[in-house]
Design a protein around this motif. Sequence first.
Motif, mmCIF file in Angstrom:
data_model
loop_
_atom_site.group_PDB
_atom_site.id
_atom_site.type_symbol
_atom_site.label_atom_id
_atom_site.label_comp_id
_atom_site.label_asym_id
_atom_site.label_seq_id
_atom_site.Cartn_x
_atom_site.Cartn_y
_atom_site.Cartn_z
ATOM 1 N N SER A 28 0.704 4.115 -2.884
ATOM 2 C CA SER A 28 0.593 5.245 -2.586
ATOM 3 C C SER A 28 1.708 6.458 -2.937
ATOM 4 O O SER A 28 1.513 7.459 -3.512
ATOM 5 N N THR A 83 -4.914 -1.041 -4.730
ATOM 6 C CA THR A 83 -5.629 -0.374 -3.564
ATOM 7 C C THR A 83 -6.774 -0.441 -3.147
ATOM 8 O O THR A 83 -7.309 -0.192 -1.949
ATOM 9 N N ALA A 84 -7.616 -1.328 -3.626
ATOM 10 C CA ALA A 84 -9.004 -1.969 -2.969
ATOM 11 C C ALA A 84 -8.507 -2.517 -1.831
ATOM 12 O O ALA A 84 -9.339 -2.518 -0.899
ATOM 13 N N ALA A 101 -6.149 9.768 2.207
ATOM 14 C CA ALA A 101 -5.969 10.573 1.369
ATOM 15 C C ALA A 101 -4.684 10.862 0.941
ATOM 16 O O ALA A 101 -3.645 10.934 1.926
ATOM 17 N N CYS A 103 -6.291 -1.638 0.306
ATOM 18 C CA CYS A 103 -5.658 -0.680 1.361
ATOM 19 C C CYS A 103 -6.640 0.105 2.033
ATOM 20 O O CYS A 103 -7.558 0.200 1.598
ATOM 21 N N ASP A 104 -6.198 0.837 2.969
ATOM 22 C CA ASP A 104 -7.034 1.659 3.654
ATOM 23 C C ASP A 104 -7.565 2.802 3.169
ATOM 24 O O ASP A 104 -8.355 3.703 3.540
ATOM 25 N N ASN A 105 -6.833 3.429 1.849
ATOM 26 C CA ASN A 105 -7.090 4.248 1.121
ATOM 27 C C ASN A 105 -6.846 5.818 1.664
ATOM 28 O O ASN A 105 -8.127 6.442 1.714
ATOM 29 N N CYS A 164 0.766 -1.166 -0.050
ATOM 30 C CA CYS A 164 -0.061 -0.005 0.009
ATOM 31 C C CYS A 164 0.664 1.310 0.016
ATOM 32 O O CYS A 164 0.661 2.152 -0.718
ATOM 33 N N GLN A 212 -5.731 0.217 -9.364
ATOM 34 C CA GLN A 212 -7.126 -0.128 -8.775
ATOM 35 C C GLN A 212 -7.301 -1.299 -7.815
ATOM 36 O O GLN A 212 -7.815 -1.119 -6.945
#
Length: 93
Positions: free
Chosen positions: A52, A77-78, A84, A80-82, A48, A74
């Motif tokens: 990022s 990252t699905a 900002a 991951c905590d995503n 991740c 995409q």
Amino acid sequence: MWSAAERQAYANDLDDRRSLLAVHDSANQSKADRDPSQWMPPAATATCRYISDRVTVKTRRGLSTDPAEHAAIQRITAGCDNPAITAPRVSRP
């Protein structure tokens, strides 16, 4: 393709810790110039952060992604905590 001035500016970019990351030579050679559709860090815990950081650098530098890289980002990252991502653009030399 970047000009010599653009390559130098990237290599000397100390304004954002995500621009350059020290890694072992073997990891760097393993990655070569492959994108996330072809290579990911061997440590699953780094996935991740790697994505990022890559997205940040590409955004800051105004770089594009091809469809395979975009799909890989995409997909990865699905899981991951995503958080900002803040990535102010860098002016080109």
